[in-house]
Scaffold this active site. Sequence first.
Site, PDB file in Angstrom:
ATOM      1  N   GLU A  36      62.181  29.277  48.113  1.00 44.02           N
ATOM      2  CA  GLU A  36      61.519  30.580  47.980  1.00 44.02           C
ATOM      3  C   GLU A  36      61.418  31.263  46.944  1.00 44.02           C
ATOM      4  OE1 GLU A  36      60.608  34.319  50.785  1.00 44.02           O
ATOM      5  OE2 GLU A  36      62.552  33.239  51.056  1.00 44.02           O
ATOM      6  N   GLU A  45      57.805  38.159  58.001  1.00 45.57           N
ATOM      7  CA  GLU A  45      59.048  38.622  57.597  1.00 45.57           C
ATOM      8  C   GLU A  45      58.833  40.254  57.214  1.00 45.57           C
ATOM      9  OE1 GLU A  45      62.502  36.584  55.421  1.00 45.57           O
ATOM     10  OE2 GLU A  45      61.014  36.847  54.203  1.00 45.57           O
TER      11      GLU A  45
END
Length: 264
Positions: A143, A242
């Site tokens: 990521e 998130e």
Amino acid sequence: MPRFAANLSMMYHEHAFLDRFAAAAGDGFAGVEFLFPYAFDAREIAARLVDAGLEQVLFNAPPGDFEAGERGLAALPEREAEFRSGFAQALDYAERLGCPRLHVMAGLVPAGADPARLHDQYCRNLSWAAEQARAAGRTVLIEPINGRDMPGYFLQRQEQAHAVVEAVGSAGLAVQMDLYHCQIVEGDLETKLRRYLPTGRVGHIQIAGVPARHEPDTGELNYPHLFGVLDALGYAGWVGCEYRPASGTRAGLGWLRRALADGR
């Protein structure tokens, strides 16, 4: 409409961690993700997943000493043995939780480090981990994370992440595309979704409002539009939520109720 997974490390702080699973299911989430499960017995987490009827969609491999500020080991040449040991632990948890995806954090760039050496180590560790994961029916994710929230993080741009996945060349490796981080570093989100989703290299998507990382219906991004782009591109994966609720988690879920209603 995408399938949404609550991030239990950031959401539902009104509850103890193991009680967050039932709370998320009660609010309409079908899946959950979190950062690290290792403080809990995998059997406890698995029981909460079953009781709540939830799918575990993602968690992170051990990142080193997170409390001391470490943010991953995969790109750090002197930490290879620790990285491999931690990844083996992550695979064990993934098996017990039925989790198909593991996020591997790259780490912070040490002062004076040679970027080429870090890149080589990163690719070497990811190649090993991806093959271990593929053999176990799992996928490793990497990521890009913005340097404002995580100064010095090795992997910050989508192009860099996709180049790494191409260089490693394993079916067990994909990109975790967090639209919050991408907006802060690069912007132009619709164009990037249309560029990268068709490649098949995006294994997971995450969302949050920009710039404050609160609910996705706050801030500068038009998520209903981006959800439509995901639908148009045929994205069938999960969207991890998130974000840090601005007040209570449930009170801020109007965006989810609207999205689920639109999906019907």
